[in-house]
Design a protein around this motif. Structure first.
Motif, PDB file in Angstrom:
ATOM      1  N   ARG A 252      -5.476  11.917 -21.234  1.00 41.26           N
ATOM      2  CA  ARG A 252      -6.750  12.156 -21.927  1.00 41.26           C
ATOM      3  C   ARG A 252      -7.823  11.258 -21.311  1.00 41.26           C
ATOM      4  NH1 ARG A 252      -5.129  11.230 -27.308  1.00 41.26           N
ATOM      5  NH2 ARG A 252      -5.826   9.095 -27.005  1.00 41.26           N
ATOM      6  N   LYS A 253      -7.463  10.019 -21.014  1.00 36.95           N
ATOM      7  CA  LYS A 253      -8.425   9.103 -20.371  1.00 36.95           C
ATOM      8  C   LYS A 253      -8.712   9.561 -18.934  1.00 36.95           C
ATOM      9  CE  LYS A 253      -6.619   4.998 -22.721  1.00 36.95           C
ATOM     10  NZ  LYS A 253      -7.445   4.923 -23.906  1.00 36.95           N
ATOM     11  N   ALA A 254      -7.652   9.874 -18.192  1.00 29.86           N
ATOM     12  CA  ALA A 254      -7.824  10.249 -16.782  1.00 29.86           C
ATOM     13  C   ALA A 254      -8.675  11.517 -16.651  1.00 29.86           C
ATOM     14  CB  ALA A 254      -6.460  10.460 -16.132  1.00 29.86           C
ATOM     15  N   GLY A 255      -8.488  12.459 -17.579  1.00 29.85           N
ATOM     16  CA  GLY A 255      -9.239  13.711 -17.524  1.00 29.85           C
ATOM     17  C   GLY A 255     -10.736  13.466 -17.628  1.00 29.85           C
ATOM     18  N   LEU A 256     -11.125  12.537 -18.514  1.00 33.73           N
ATOM     19  CA  LEU A 256     -12.548  12.244 -18.696  1.00 33.73           C
ATOM     20  C   LEU A 256     -13.131  11.593 -17.437  1.00 33.73           C
ATOM     21  CD1 LEU A 256     -14.909  12.291 -20.714  1.00 33.73           C
ATOM     22  CD2 LEU A 256     -14.166  10.039 -21.526  1.00 33.73           C
ATOM     23  N   PHE A 257     -12.384  10.648 -16.868  1.00 37.28           N
ATOM     24  CA  PHE A 257     -12.843  10.006 -15.621  1.00 37.28           C
ATOM     25  C   PHE A 257     -12.980  11.049 -14.506  1.00 37.28           C
ATOM     26  CE2 PHE A 257     -12.978   5.342 -15.796  1.00 37.28           C
ATOM     27  CZ  PHE A 257     -12.530   5.121 -17.082  1.00 37.28           C
ATOM     28  N   ALA A 258     -11.992  11.929 -14.421  1.00 34.85           N
ATOM     29  CA  ALA A 258     -12.010  12.934 -13.350  1.00 34.85           C
ATOM     30  C   ALA A 258     -13.214  13.863 -13.516  1.00 34.85           C
ATOM     31  CB  ALA A 258     -10.708  13.740 -13.368  1.00 34.85           C
ATOM     32  N   TYR A 259     -13.487  14.242 -14.767  1.00 37.95           N
ATOM     33  CA  TYR A 259     -14.599  15.175 -14.999  1.00 37.95           C
ATOM     34  C   TYR A 259     -15.933  14.528 -14.639  1.00 37.95           C
ATOM     35  CZ  TYR A 259     -17.157  19.039 -17.110  1.00 37.95           C
ATOM     36  OH  TYR A 259     -17.967  20.137 -17.315  1.00 37.95           O
ATOM     37  N   ARG A 260     -16.092  13.260 -15.029  1.00 41.05           N
ATOM     38  CA  ARG A 260     -17.331  12.555 -14.653  1.00 41.05           C
ATOM     39  C   ARG A 260     -17.478  12.563 -13.134  1.00 41.05           C
ATOM     40  NH1 ARG A 260     -18.612   6.855 -13.517  1.00 41.05           N
ATOM     41  NH2 ARG A 260     -16.497   6.297 -14.072  1.00 41.05           N
ATOM     42  N   HIS A 261     -16.380  12.288 -12.446  1.00 44.17           N
ATOM     43  CA  HIS A 261     -16.433  12.219 -10.979  1.00 44.17           C
ATOM     44  C   HIS A 261     -16.803  13.572 -10.366  1.00 44.17           C
ATOM     45  CE1 HIS A 261     -15.190  10.700  -6.988  1.00 44.17           C
ATOM     46  NE2 HIS A 261     -14.881  11.961  -6.803  1.00 44.17           N
ATOM     47  N   ILE A 262     -16.132  14.632 -10.824  1.00 45.10           N
ATOM     48  CA  ILE A 262     -16.331  15.914 -10.115  1.00 45.10           C
ATOM     49  C   ILE A 262     -17.594  16.649 -10.561  1.00 45.10           C
ATOM     50  CG2 ILE A 262     -13.881  16.210  -9.554  1.00 45.10           C
ATOM     51  CD1 ILE A 262     -13.557  18.115 -11.829  1.00 45.10           C
ATOM     52  N   THR A 263     -18.257  16.138 -11.608  1.00 45.25           N
ATOM     53  CA  THR A 263     -19.523  16.780 -11.990  1.00 45.25           C
ATOM     54  C   THR A 263     -20.737  15.990 -11.484  1.00 45.25           C
ATOM     55  OG1 THR A 263     -19.451  15.657 -14.147  1.00 45.25           O
ATOM     56  CG2 THR A 263     -18.616  17.919 -14.060  1.00 45.25           C
ATOM     57  N   ARG A 264     -20.506  14.818 -10.888  1.00 41.72           N
ATOM     58  CA  ARG A 264     -21.637  14.011 -10.389  1.00 41.72           C
ATOM     59  C   ARG A 264     -22.359  14.786  -9.280  1.00 41.72           C
ATOM     60  NH1 ARG A 264     -19.226   9.081  -8.553  1.00 41.72           N
ATOM     61  NH2 ARG A 264     -18.623   8.954 -10.719  1.00 41.72           N
ATOM     62  N   ASN A 265     -23.677  14.779  -9.352  1.00 42.23           N
ATOM     63  CA  ASN A 265     -24.509  15.485  -8.349  1.00 42.23           C
ATOM     64  C   ASN A 265     -24.266  16.991  -8.338  1.00 42.23           C
ATOM     65  OD1 ASN A 265     -25.657  13.063  -7.413  1.00 42.23           O
ATOM     66  ND2 ASN A 265     -23.901  12.715  -6.070  1.00 42.23           N
ATOM     67  N   THR A 266     -23.882  17.544  -9.478  1.00 40.62           N
ATOM     68  CA  THR A 266     -23.702  19.002  -9.548  1.00 40.62           C
ATOM     69  C   THR A 266     -24.660  19.588 -10.581  1.00 40.62           C
ATOM     70  OG1 THR A 266     -22.117  18.947 -11.354  1.00 40.62           O
ATOM     71  CG2 THR A 266     -21.205  18.748  -9.122  1.00 40.62           C
ATOM     72  N   SER A 267     -24.704  20.922 -10.623  1.00 42.24           N
ATOM     73  CA  SER A 267     -25.571  21.565 -11.616  1.00 42.24           C
ATOM     74  C   SER A 267     -25.073  21.264 -13.031  1.00 42.24           C
ATOM     75  CB  SER A 267     -25.609  23.074 -11.379  1.00 42.24           C
ATOM     76  OG  SER A 267     -24.296  23.576 -11.439  1.00 42.24           O
ATOM     77  N   ILE A 268     -23.781  20.950 -13.173  1.00 41.12           N
ATOM     78  CA  ILE A 268     -23.258  20.620 -14.513  1.00 41.12           C
ATOM     79  C   ILE A 268     -23.884  19.311 -14.991  1.00 41.12           C
ATOM     80  CG2 ILE A 268     -21.183  20.039 -15.852  1.00 41.12           C
ATOM     81  CD1 ILE A 268     -19.611  21.884 -13.980  1.00 41.12           C
ATOM     82  N   GLU A 269     -23.993  18.331 -14.097  1.00 44.71           N
ATOM     83  CA  GLU A 269     -24.644  17.073 -14.490  1.00 44.71           C
ATOM     84  C   GLU A 269     -26.099  17.355 -14.897  1.00 44.71           C
ATOM     85  OE1 GLU A 269     -25.191  14.021 -11.505  1.00 44.71           O
ATOM     86  OE2 GLU A 269     -25.717  12.537 -13.021  1.00 44.71           O
ATOM     87  N   ASP A 270     -26.761  18.220 -14.130  1.00 45.66           N
ATOM     88  CA  ASP A 270     -28.156  18.563 -14.449  1.00 45.66           C
ATOM     89  C   ASP A 270     -28.246  19.220 -15.830  1.00 45.66           C
ATOM     90  OD1 ASP A 270     -28.724  17.671 -11.933  1.00 45.66           O
ATOM     91  OD2 ASP A 270     -28.849  19.671 -11.032  1.00 45.66           O
TER      92      ASP A 270
END
Ligand code: COA
Length: 447
Positions: A252-270
């Motif tokens: 559960r912790k790793a999933g949140l870290f991974a999502y933050r990482h893979i959405t950085r600089n993407t339209s999802i972050e926007d």
């Protein structure tokens, strides 16, 4: 290039179970929700008195060979991954091959056998070895048998006692595989760490909280290394992300870290910026502490968004199904996570539409090393996954009382010699029978 990957999987759980919220928590004076909600565990598997890493591994391997109709001479390699080995010299794969040779015509005389060690990541490393052996053209058309088998017991009273488990995952690695093709690309995050180790001792020395931090750091490095080869991983290109699961709360912790990482600089972050702001960038902060505080606040906000929760529910949560009911299987754990994901896809009625979908697989071993690669689903996946009998095995486990659990723990403690009656009756399986003249463990097949 011909596809190489996992052609078949068989799982063997220990035949006993401990109910964590209802049997274990009350005796420890703990709130049951620490297990169900905090750690994410319901029950853990334990080996009966006649089971161990060899019997569970051999029983899983036998099911696999029988189901695939394979003879011993069609296997060119047997690698066992374990961190529960009882022999510093003779590999567990020889014990397992010896068991199998009791019941098959023919033998594994010309198979290369070994044992892989690097805490929980070694199951994945053994698959790597098989992949490389096939890719190098050394397999002579034969398949590799990889068995991840562990009895994950902690010292009585250690915080890790909450996350125990026991079982084996046998996997066949071949050309033109039925379940998944492995990517050539891999990322690593590896550092000399002292978070979990067994220096000449059966039960681990564990710095549990440190091991959780190391898990997250090495996984991040492995992901960055993987992305340096394939480019940024985009959330929508991953059907499931099976990670090493010492207990579901870790993922559960790793999933949140991974999502933050893979959405950085993407339209999802926007898109999320309107409601929770953009991800903090270190350069915008005067100190590391201020940056970390901002990250922590961002993560809390991200966790509450529908966008994240939907991704988690589809991509991560389904990988935790088996782990919740069996506990930590160390080397087998990430392979249970993959299996849980594929079972979820089958339950959702996916079939041809799932072929070609991608899994992002994250393995971790304390000490410490993380590895990330991807896998592509193959046309035979559904038939293979539906052939598993793990639900029947889970349903027939003997439910231990707390007193019985303490006896089982002692039976499997090498420093103790206790006589405990078996709780279940062996039926068509390999069993541990005692010790031979050179202190080797001995096994028989019971019809
Ligand atoms: N209701 C809901 N959640 C609860 C709870 C309750 N009543 N009581 C506790 N929890 C939560 C805690 O908040 C914590 O979650 P969090 O980390 O998100 O805050 C979780 O349950 C575990 O509780 P905690 O008090 O931290 O457990 P612990 O100190 O007994 O030990 C480990 C947890 C993981 C450190 C321990 O089991 C361990 O050492 N395991 C072996 C090492 C391991 O698996 N490492 C992982 C990397 S490989």
């Amino acid at each position: 290039m011909t596809a190489v990957g996992i052609d078949a999987i068989e799982i063997r759980t220990g035949k006993l179970q401990l109910d964590l919220p209802n049997t274990f928590a009350p005796k420890k004076g703990e709130d049951p929700e620490k297990y169900t909600k905090g750690l994410g565990l319901e029950t853990s598997s334990f080996p009966d008195v006649y089971e161990d890493i060899v019997t569970m591994g051999a029983n899983a391997a036998k099911s696999l060979l029988d189901r695939k109709g394979l003879a011993p001479d069609e296997i060119g390699r047997i690698d066992v991954a374990t961190e529960s080995a009882f022999d510093h010299s003779k590999p567990v794969s020889t014990y397992i091959a010896g068991c199998l040779e009791q019941v098959y015509d023919g033998d594994f005389r010309h198979a290369n056998k070994g044992e892989r060690k690097f805490a929980c990541v070694s199951g994945t490393q053994a698959i790597d070895d098989a992949y490389n052996w096939i890719r190098a053209g050394r397999n002579r058309g034969r398949a590799a048998l990889v068995i991840a088998t562990d009895t994950a017991l902690y010292e009585r009273g250690d915080p890790g006692e909450a996350t125990q488990g026991a079982g084996a995952v046998a996997m066949l690695v071949t050309e033109d595989p039925s379940i998944v093709e492995l990517s050539t690309e891999q990322g690593y995050g590896s550092m000399d760490e002292t978070d979990f180790l067994k220096p000449n001792q059966q039960f681990p020395s564990v710095d549990g909280k440190r091991s959780m931090q190391v898990y997250l750091s090495r996984m991040r490095e492995a992901l960055e290394d993987y992305e340096s080869i394939v480019g940024p991983v985009e959330p929508d290109t991953v059907a499931y992300a099976p990670f090493h699961t010492p207990f579901p709360g870790m993922v559960r912790k790793a999933g949140l870290f991974a999502y933050r990482h893979i959405t950085r600089n993407t339209s999802i972050e926007d898109e999320l910026a309107d409601s929770i702001g953009r991800q903090p960038r270190e350069d915008d902060y005067g100190s590391r502490e201020a940056y970390e505080e901002a990250i922590s606040e961002y993560m809390d906000a991200l966790k509450g968004t529908d966008r994240y929760q939907d991704w988690y529910a589809e991509t991560i949560e389904p990988t935790l199904g088996l782990s919740r009911v069996v506990g930590n299987w160390y080397t087998g754990s990430v392979h249970l996570a993959r299996t849980s994901a594929l079972r979820d896809a089958a339950e959702r009625g996916l079939d041809d539409a799932f072929v070609g979908e991608r899994l992002l697989v994250g393995s971790y071993g304390s000490g410490a090393q993380a590895e990330i690669h991807s896998e592509t689903v193959r046309p035979g996946w559904r038939e293979e996954i539906e052939a598993l009998d793990i639900d029947e095995q889970l349903a027939s486990r003997y439910d231990l009382s707390f007193e019985e659990y303490t006896q089982v723990h002692e039976v499997h403690d090498y420093d103790k010699s206790v006589d405990v009656e078996e709780f279940t009756v062996p039926d068509g399986e390999f069993v541990f029978t005692g010790w031979g003249r050179m202190n080797e463990r001995t096994y028989d097949y019971v019809e």
